[in-house]
Design an enzyme around this catalytic site. Structure first.
Site, PDB file in Angstrom:
ATOM      1  N   ASP A   1       0.658  -1.395   0.141  1.00 47.59           N
ATOM      2  CA  ASP A   1      -0.089   0.026  -0.069  1.00 47.59           C
ATOM      3  C   ASP A   1       0.772   1.078  -0.030  1.00 47.59           C
ATOM      4  O   ASP A   1       2.058   1.240   0.172  1.00 47.59           O
ATOM      5  CB  ASP A   1      -0.844  -0.030   1.189  1.00 47.59           C
ATOM      6  CG  ASP A   1      -1.761  -1.115   1.082  1.00 47.59           C
ATOM      7  OD1 ASP A   1      -2.296  -1.390  -0.072  1.00 47.59           O
ATOM      8  OD2 ASP A   1      -2.284  -1.577   2.122  1.00 47.59           O
TER       9      ASP A   1
ATOM     10  N   ASP B   1      -4.370  -3.243   5.441  1.00 50.08           N
ATOM     11  CA  ASP B   1      -4.911  -2.987   6.956  1.00 50.08           C
ATOM     12  C   ASP B   1      -6.507  -2.852   6.885  1.00 50.08           C
ATOM     13  O   ASP B   1      -7.070  -2.818   8.077  1.00 50.08           O
ATOM     14  CB  ASP B   1      -4.382  -1.649   7.281  1.00 50.08           C
ATOM     15  CG  ASP B   1      -4.639  -0.404   6.214  1.00 50.08           C
ATOM     16  OD1 ASP B   1      -5.393  -0.787   5.486  1.00 50.08           O
ATOM     17  OD2 ASP B   1      -4.331   0.507   6.734  1.00 50.08           O
TER      18      ASP B   1
ATOM     19  N   ASP C   1      -9.146  -6.166   2.665  1.00 49.07           N
ATOM     20  CA  ASP C   1      -7.799  -6.676   2.256  1.00 49.07           C
ATOM     21  C   ASP C   1      -7.730  -7.837   2.853  1.00 49.07           C
ATOM     22  O   ASP C   1      -6.599  -8.878   2.105  1.00 49.07           O
ATOM     23  CB  ASP C   1      -6.525  -5.804   2.726  1.00 49.07           C
ATOM     24  CG  ASP C   1      -6.381  -4.210   2.034  1.00 49.07           C
ATOM     25  OD1 ASP C   1      -6.832  -4.210   0.917  1.00 49.07           O
ATOM     26  OD2 ASP C   1      -6.199  -3.193   2.948  1.00 49.07           O
TER      27      ASP C   1
END
Length: 784
Positions: free
Chosen positions: A26, A422, A426
Site C-alpha cells: 500500500d 490494513d 484486504d
C-alpha cells in the site's frame, strides 16, 4: 524480530518471507508518514491558491463547513499537552481501505491517553501547548483541520443534523461518498454533499460554486479543462486530490431504493450527478525518509516491489518515483484497465508492472493470485468464482484465470508474494498471499487475523527487516543441514567399514547418543543462532522448487566427509603408525614412542571416537559458510551461543573420554594421543579453505526474482530493442567479485589460524622444554 517491529503470527511465514520475489505494498501509512495537511486548493470561482486563504466568503464557507463536517467520520482532539509529547498518529488509511469502527477509534484514543500520562509522569513537567490530534481517517482529518481554521465547529453541525442524515458510505468502486441532509425548515428541500476522488467527482459536476453567495455557475469546456489540468498538476506533485461538491434536491425522488438513515430512502447513487463543485484540495502526505533506501535494498535483493493504491494515477506515479519503485522500464496501470486484461495479457505485463493505481481490494487479490498461482483448479471452482459466466467461452478471458492455463503460461512455478493490507476488504488478498503483512497501527482486527506477520509500526522498512530475518533463518537451516549430513555420512560409513574389517563398531550406544547430541541439539543451537548479516540482501531469492541443498553445499559435504572417512579408516587400520609419526608434533624427536595400541581394544576405539568428535567440532566452523567465503570466523564475536556450544562440547568430550570408564566404554588417552586426534580434526579447517576454491557454483535455475539494475555487474541478457515496450529485460548477474578478493581472505584466515592454534602450541612446547625452545631454529621447528 519483535524488536524490529515484526510480530510473527505464523512461524513458517518468517522463512517464507526470506525468499519473497514480489512485495505488493500500500501507499498511505506504509510508504508515506500518514501525516496529511491541505497545502493547495482551488476554491470555487476564486481559482487556484497555494494554500487555504485566511478567510472565505460566507456563502462558500457555509457550504464547505457543512460538506466537511457532515461528510466525514474523523474527529479532532484539541487538548493541552506537554510540548515534548508526541502528537500521535491515530488511525490512517488509503482511499481503497474501508472505514474503521468508531469503537476502535475511541479505544485507541484511550490507549494513547494512558501511554502519554504514564510516560510523562516519569519526566519533569514541561510547558503545555494546545496540540490537535486527528482521530480516524487522516484524509478527513486534513479537511477538518482546514475547516477549523475558518472557525467551523463540526461537532455542533453534526449535532444539529443528528437523526436526519442519509449516508452513502465510501466505496472503492465509486471512489466517493455522499450525505443527504435537510435544508432549512422545509423538509422537502435537501442538500446532497459529495466528497471523493477529484477527477471522479469533477466528472459528475456541471456547475461550479460562486464563492460570494454560494450560487451555481455552469462549467464551460475551458473551465473544465482548467480544472482537469489543475488536478493533474497536483497529482504530479505527489498530492492526494479531493473534490468537494453539493447539489440542491428540490423534491424527493421516487422511493424505490434502500434506506440508510433518518434522511429518507432516496437512492443517492442516482443523485450523485449534476453536482456543483465547491473546492478541489491537494493534501500532502510526506514520504517516509527511510523508504527509498528500503525499496532499493529490496530491489538489490532481487525483489520486485509494486505499489497498489487507490490514489490518482499521477499521485501514485509521483510517489513511486520518489520512493524508487517506478523505474525507467516500469509499467503503470489503473484499476479499470487492469480488470479489462485477459490472463495472457496480464502475464506479459507482470514482469514490468510496478504501479497499480485507482485499484480496489479485488484488484489486489487478483494480482496476488496471478503471481503465486492460487487459482481455481476445476471448472466448478472457476464457476463459483465467476457466477453467471461461461466456462467454455470465457475461461481464458477473465482474470485471474485457472490453474492449468496459469501453469502452462508461467511454467508451473509461482512467485513468492508478500502483500500489505490494513482494511477489512484486504483480508482476501492477505489470505491468498504467501505472506500476509498487516499493519499494527492502522490495521483492522480482521486484517490482522488474516495476516501472517503484523508490522507494528506500519513502516515499509520493517518489511525489509522481515526479509533479512527470513533469509537468515533459511540460511541457518541450510548450515545445520550441511553439518548434520556430514556427520551422518561419516558415522554410517565408518561403522560399516569397521564391521567389514572385523572390528566392533567404534561408536557404541552411549557414544552414538553423545554424537547425536552434538549433531542435533548442539549443532542446531550453534548454527541456528547466527545473526542476520546485511550481505544476505545482495543475492536473489530462491524459487519455490529450488533444492534445499545447493551445489556448493554438496561440495562441502562430500569433501569433508571424504577427509574424515580417510583419517578414521587410517586410525582404524594404522593407528600405531599415525601415533609414531614425528611430523605431527605428537612427541619430541628421539623420545620414547608411546606404547603400541592393541587393534580393536577399548583404547583403539576411544582414539577413533575422539578423532571423530573433534572432526565434527572443527567442521562446525566450516559449516558457518555455505558458499565460497573462506573467512569462516567472520561475525563469530556476534554469536556467543556458538562459542559456548563449542566450549561445552570440548569440555564434555574430555570428561567422557577421561572419566567415562565402563559406562561409555572409553579409556583415558595420553597427551600425545589427544594432540594427534585434535590436530587431525583441526586439519578440517584449512581443508575447508582449500575446497572453496573448487569451481562449483549455484545452479542459476534455483534463483527467482529479478536482478535489478542496482547490481554492479548486471547486464541485459538480450538486446532491449527486440523486446516489447512493456516487457522487462531479463538480467544476468555475475558473481566473480568474490574471486578477486580471495587473496586477502587467505591472508586473514591464515593469520587467524596462527593466532588461534599455532601460538598456543608453541607456548606449550616452550613451557614443557624451555631449553629446546631456546635453541629451536626454523628447520628444527619444522621437524619438531
Amino acid at each position: 524480530m519483535l524488536r524490529d517491529q515484526n510480530l510473527i503470527r505464523h512461524l513458517a511465514a518468517c522463512e517464507t518471507m526470506g525468499n519473497a520475489t514480489a512485495i505488493c505494498s500500500d501507499k498511505t501509512g506504509t510508504l508515506t508518514e500518514n501525516r496529511m495537511a491541505v497545502t493547495k486548493c482551488y476554491m470555487a470561482d476564486l481559482g487556484a491558491l497555494d494554500c487555504p486563504p485566511p478567510s472565505l466568503p460566507p456563502g462558500l464557507t457555509r457550504l464547505l463547513a457543512q460538506g466537511i463536517a457532515l461528510n466525514t467520520t474523523a474527529n479532532l482532539d484539541k487538548g493541552l499537552r506537554h510540548t515534548d509529547e508526541d502528537e500521535g498518529e491515530g488511525e490512517g488509511e488509503d482511499e481503497l481501505k474501508d472505514e474503521k469502527e468508531d469503537e476502535k477509534e475511541a479505544g485507541d484514543k484511550g490507549k494513547n491517553g494512558r501511554s502519554l500520562s504514564s510516560s510523562s509522569s516519569a519526566l519533569p513537567p514541561s510547558p503545555k501547548k494546545r496540540l490537535i490530534q486527528v482521530l480516524g481517517n487522516k484524509t478527513e482529518g486534513a479537511l477538518l483541520l482546514m475547516a477549523d481554521k475558518y472557525g467551523v465547529d463540526y461537532d455542533k453541525i453534526r449535532e444539529q443534523h443528528r437523526g436526519s442524515i442519509q449516508y452513502n458510505p465510501f466505496s472503492s468502486k465509486r471512489k466517493k461518498m455522499s450525505v443527504l441532509v435537510p435544508e432549512g425548515g422545509d423538509k422537502k428541500h435537501r442538500m446532497l454533499y459529495v466528497k471523493g476522488a477529484a477527477e471522479m467527482v469533477l466528472a459528475s459536476c456541471t456547475h461550479i460554486c460562486r464563492a460570494l453567495d454560494g450560487e451555481s455557475v455552469p462549467i464551460d469546456a475551458a473551465k473544465r479543462k482548467e480544472l482537469e489540468s489543475y488536478i493533474t498538476t497536483l497529482a504530479k506533485q505527489s498530492l492526494r486530490t479531493i473534490s468537494l461538491a453539493h447539489r440542491k434536491i428540490e423534491a424527493p425522488a421516487s422511493s424505490n431504493a434502500r434506506s440508510s438513515g433518518g434522511g429518507g430512502n432516496l437512492d443517492l447513487d442516482e443523485l450523485e450527478e449534476k453536482l456543483t463543485l465547491d473546492a478541489i484540495v491537494g493534501i500532502t502526505d510526506p514520504l517516509r525518509p527511510e523508504v527509498t533506501d528500503a525499496v532499493r535494498a529490496c530491489q538489490k535483493a532481487g525483489i520486485m516491489v509494486r505499489m497498489v493504491t487507490g490514489d490518482n494515477v499521477e499521485t501514485a506515479k509521483a510517489i513511486a518515483r520518489q520512493s524508487g519503485i517506478l523505474t525507467s522500464y516500469g509499467t503503470v496501470l489503473e484499476g479499470p484497465a487492469f480488470r479489462a486484461l485477459t490472463p495472457r495479457q496480464l502475464d506479459a505485463l507482470l514482469p514490468s508492472l510496478q504501479v497499480l493505481a485507482r485499484s480496489s481490494p479485488d484488484d489486489k487479490h487478483t494480482l496476488v493470485a496471478r503471481l503465486n498461482g492460487t487459482l481455481p483448479e476445476t471448472q466448478a471452482e472457476w464457476e463459483e468464482a465467476h457466477p453467471g459466466r461461461s466456462w467454455e467461452t470465457e475461461r481464458d478471458k477473465l482474470l485471474p484465470g485457472y490453474l492449468a492455463e496459469w501453469a502452462a503460461s508461467r511454467g508451473g512455478v509461482g512467485e513468492v508474494v508478500g502483500v500489505t493490507g490494513d482494511g477489512t476488504n484486504d483480508a482476501p488478498a492477505l489470505r491468498v498471499a504467501d505472506v500476509g503483512l498487516s499493519m499494527g497501527l492502522s490495521g483492522t482486527e480482521v486484517a490482522k487475523e488474516a495476516s501472517d506477520i503484523v508490522i507494528m509500526d506500519d513502516n515499509f522498512a520493517s518489511i525489509v527487516k522481515a526479509v533479512l530475518w527470513g533469509r537468515s533463518v533459511f540460511d541457518n537451516i541450510r548450515k545445520f543441514l550441511q553439518f548434520q549430513l556430514t556427520v551422518n555420512v561419516v558415522a554410517l560409513t565408518i561403522t560399516f567399514l569397521s564391521a567389514v574389517s572385523g572390528y566392533d563398531p567404534p561408536l557404541n550406544a552411549v557414544m552414538m547418543l553423545w554424537v547425536n547430541l552434538i549433531m542435533d541439539t548442539m549443532g542446531a543451537l550453534a548454527l541456528g543462532t547466527e545473526a542476520p548479516a546485511p550481505e544476505l540482501l545482495v543475492r536473489r531469492p530462491y524459487k519455490r522448487n529450488a533444492s534445499l541443498i545447493s551445489r556448493p553445499m554438496w561440495r562441502n559435504i562430500l569433501v569433508q566427509s571424504a577427509y574424515q572417512i580417510a583419517i578414521l579408516v587410517l586410525l582404524l587400520l594404522r593407528a600405531n603408525e599415525v601415533l609414531a609419526f614425528e611430523g605431527w608434533w605428537v612427541h619430541q624427536p628421539g623420545a620414547t614412542p608411546p606404547a603400541p595400541i592393541e587393534m580393536g581394544s577399548t583404547r583403539h576405539m576411544t582414539l577413533i571416537f575422539n578423532a571423530f568428535v573433534f572432526c565434527q567440532i572443527f567442521n562446525e566452523f566450516n559449516a558457518r559458510s555455505l558458499a565460497d567465503d573462506v573467512n569462516i570466523f567472520r561475525g563469530l564475536e556476534k554469536n556467543p551461543v556458538f562459542v559456548c556450544v563449542i566450549f561445552f562440547t570440548v569440555v564434555v568430550q574430555w570428561l567422557v573420554v577421561q572419566y567415562g570408564g565402563d559406562f561409555t566404554k572409553t579409556e583415558p588417552l595420553s597427551a600425545e594421543e589427544w594432540r594427534a586426534t585434535v590436530l587431525l580434526g583441526l586439519c578440517a579447517i584449512p581443508l575447508g579453505v582449500a575446497m572453496r576454491f573448487l569451481p562449483v557454483t549455484e545452479d542459476p535455475e534455483n534463483f527467482g526474482g529479478t536482478a535489478e539494475s542496482g547490481f554492479e555487474n548486471v547486464e541485459p541478457a538480450v538486446d532491449n530493442k527486440n523486446l516489447p515496450a512493456h516487457a522487462l529485460p531479463p538480467y544476468l548477474v555475475h558473481h566473480h567479485g568474490a574471486r578477486r578478493r580471495v587473496l586477502w581472505r587467505w591472508v586473514g584466515v591464515l593469520l587467524q589460524l596462527a593466532a588461534l592454534f599455532v601460538v598456543p602450541v608453541l607456548v606449550g612446547i616452550c613451557m614443557k622444554n624451555p631449553e629446546r625452545c631456546q635453541s629451536l631454529g626454523w628447520l628444527d621447528f619444522y621437524k619438531f
